[in-house]
Design a protein around this motif. Structure first.
Motif, mmCIF file in Angstrom:
data_model
loop_
_atom_site.group_PDB
_atom_site.id
_atom_site.type_symbol
_atom_site.label_atom_id
_atom_site.label_comp_id
_atom_site.label_asym_id
_atom_site.label_seq_id
_atom_site.Cartn_x
_atom_site.Cartn_y
_atom_site.Cartn_z
ATOM 1 N N UNK A 125 -24.508 -14.226 24.178
ATOM 2 C CA UNK A 125 -24.693 -15.451 24.967
ATOM 3 C C UNK A 125 -25.447 -16.519 24.179
ATOM 4 N N UNK A 126 -26.105 -16.115 23.104
ATOM 5 C CA UNK A 126 -26.857 -17.065 22.263
ATOM 6 C C UNK A 126 -26.016 -17.599 21.106
ATOM 7 N N UNK A 127 -24.764 -17.189 21.044
ATOM 8 C CA UNK A 127 -23.863 -17.737 20.042
ATOM 9 C C UNK A 127 -23.519 -16.797 18.908
ATOM 10 N N UNK A 128 -24.147 -15.643 18.847
ATOM 11 C CA UNK A 128 -23.858 -14.716 17.770
ATOM 12 C C UNK A 128 -22.572 -13.943 18.045
ATOM 13 N N UNK A 129 -21.890 -13.567 16.976
ATOM 14 C CA UNK A 129 -20.638 -12.836 17.068
ATOM 15 C C UNK A 129 -20.806 -11.497 16.360
ATOM 16 N N UNK A 130 -20.307 -10.438 16.973
ATOM 17 C CA UNK A 130 -20.322 -9.120 16.351
ATOM 18 C C UNK A 130 -19.009 -8.939 15.591
ATOM 19 N N UNK B 120 -25.065 -14.935 8.192
ATOM 20 C CA UNK B 120 -24.798 -13.509 8.349
ATOM 21 C C UNK B 120 -26.110 -12.797 8.636
ATOM 22 N N UNK B 121 -26.041 -11.748 9.464
ATOM 23 C CA UNK B 121 -27.288 -11.105 9.880
ATOM 24 C C UNK B 121 -27.070 -9.613 10.125
ATOM 25 N N UNK B 122 -28.092 -8.838 9.822
ATOM 26 C CA UNK B 122 -28.123 -7.404 10.126
ATOM 27 C C UNK B 122 -28.050 -7.194 11.639
ATOM 28 N N UNK C 265 -27.401 -4.106 7.120
ATOM 29 C CA UNK C 265 -28.578 -3.470 7.693
ATOM 30 C C UNK C 265 -29.461 -2.822 6.624
ATOM 31 N N UNK C 266 -30.635 -2.401 7.071
ATOM 32 C CA UNK C 266 -31.627 -1.785 6.206
ATOM 33 C C UNK C 266 -31.141 -0.429 5.694
ATOM 34 N N UNK C 267 -31.783 0.059 4.611
ATOM 35 C CA UNK C 267 -31.584 1.437 4.177
ATOM 36 C C UNK C 267 -31.662 2.327 5.417
ATOM 37 N N UNK D 72 -22.261 -22.586 15.237
ATOM 38 C CA UNK D 72 -22.167 -21.980 13.901
ATOM 39 C C UNK D 72 -21.891 -20.486 13.964
ATOM 40 N N UNK D 73 -22.144 -19.865 15.118
ATOM 41 C CA UNK D 73 -21.769 -18.458 15.376
ATOM 42 C C UNK D 73 -22.136 -17.500 14.232
ATOM 43 N N UNK D 74 -23.422 -17.239 14.032
ATOM 44 C CA UNK D 74 -23.814 -16.243 13.024
ATOM 45 C C UNK D 74 -23.105 -14.918 13.260
ATOM 46 N N UNK D 75 -22.716 -14.262 12.159
ATOM 47 C CA UNK D 75 -21.939 -13.029 12.242
ATOM 48 C C UNK D 75 -22.845 -11.819 12.017
ATOM 49 N N UNK D 76 -22.863 -10.923 12.988
ATOM 50 C CA UNK D 76 -23.621 -9.679 12.891
ATOM 51 C C UNK D 76 -22.789 -8.667 12.117
#
Length: 314
Positions: free
Chosen positions: A224-229, A168-170, A201-203, A192-196
């Motif tokens: 295109x790099x595999x990440x999913x929103x 999982x990612x900001x 996110x930050x404060x 693995x499709x990291x999920x945005x």
């Protein structure tokens, strides 16, 4: 290249008693609206970072196998046994909380100091030499810090640490680029499709560095790099306000809601990776019941979490 927490990092990581009390009050109000909810706590004696005597300003996780007090074999075995015997209302997860590598806003913050940064420079997009807003990029040092984490992960995998099964990612570029540079040579991001996630996110508010890019820009750069929103992600940044800065309690409640979702929607995933920000990690540690612990740019802190599901009669 990975840095120990600076004095600014240590200052920013601490939570006052008033901030903690405000969070608890808001959390109780939130929990009262739910049919079920998770309560989080830290399983003790797993990592040095959870010990009261560990000096956050001197501790370097890179030199200490991420801070383990036992072997990875023992930790993973304990994780599996607890999940097998815990019942439907208990869940145990090993979460790795990574802070993005140095961004240009971090460079500017160090350049001007905390007071001048918070009162003046953070509200601008740059100073004619450094551009830090909105949504600043990583510096070369920041990219190197992410790659250094990749090298340490590879070594710890040899020592029998198990890979995460969910990432999982900001939505801010500095966090996404840190994730990519940390993991691209270890796992296939297309699989693995990291999920945005917006809630990671930050404060947010006032500081221009914490305003994200539009959804279309994020999608063009990273899908295109595999990440999913995640579903429901707005085109424009609806969180950011020019005239209001999110409080620690508000941020921590947002993070708690994110953890509620993840523990409910991913019951079978026991090792997770989160890549976010110093403020987000401060909020995550509070929500998880961990002591405050400063994490330098590009740093990481693991937490062994016990979650217990509570039921309300609404």
């Amino acid at each position: 290249m990975a840095t120990n927490p600076s004095s600014l990092d240590v200052l920013d990581s601490h939570i006052s008693s008033g901030e903690a009390e405000e969070y608890i009050s808001k959390l109780k109000q939130f929990e009262a609206t739910l049919a079920t909810y998770w309560k989080f706590e830290v399983v003790p004696a797993i990592f040095q970072q959870s010990l009261a005597e560990t000096d956050e300003s001197k501790f370097n996780y890179l030199d200490n196998h991420f801070g383990i007090l036992q072997s990875w074999d023992s930790i993973v075995e304990k994780l599996n046994k607890l999940n097998a015997s815990g019942g439907p209302d208990e869940s145990y997860k090993l979460v790795f909380l990574a802070r993005h590598g140095q961004g240009f806003h971090n460079l500017a913050h160090s350049k001007y100091g905390n007071k001048a940064w918070n009162e003046h420079w953070s509200k601008l997009n740059g100073d004619g030499e450094i551009v830090w807003g909105p949504d600043p990029n990583l510096t070369e040092l920041g990219i190197s810090q992410a790659k250094e984490n990749a090298a340490v992960w590879k070594q710890e995998l040899v020592n029998n640490l198990i890979l995460p099964t969910k990432w999982f990612v900001s939505p801010l570029s500095r966090s996404i680029d840190t994730l990519i540079n940390t993991w691209k040579d270890i796992v296939d991001l297309q699989k693995v499709n990291p999920l945005i996630q917006e809630k990671l996110r930050e404060t947010t508010g006032i500081h221009t560095c914490d305003k994200r890019s539009p959804r279309r820009v994020i999608a063009e750069k990273y899908e295109s790099k595999g990440l999913i929103i995640e579903p429901g992600f707005e085109e424009e940044d609806t969180y950011y306000k020019d005239d209001y800065r999110e409080t620690v309690a508000e941020h921590s409640l947002r993070i708690n809601k994110n953890l509620q979702q993840i523990f409910s929607e991913y019951p079978q995933d026991s090792i997770l990776s989160f890549t976010s920000h110093s403020g987000s990690i401060r909020a995550q540690l509070l929500a998880l019941g961990h002591r405050s612990f400063a994490v330098g740019t590009g740093g990481m802190i693991p937490v062994f979490v016990k979650a217990t599901r509570h039921h309300n009669k609404l």
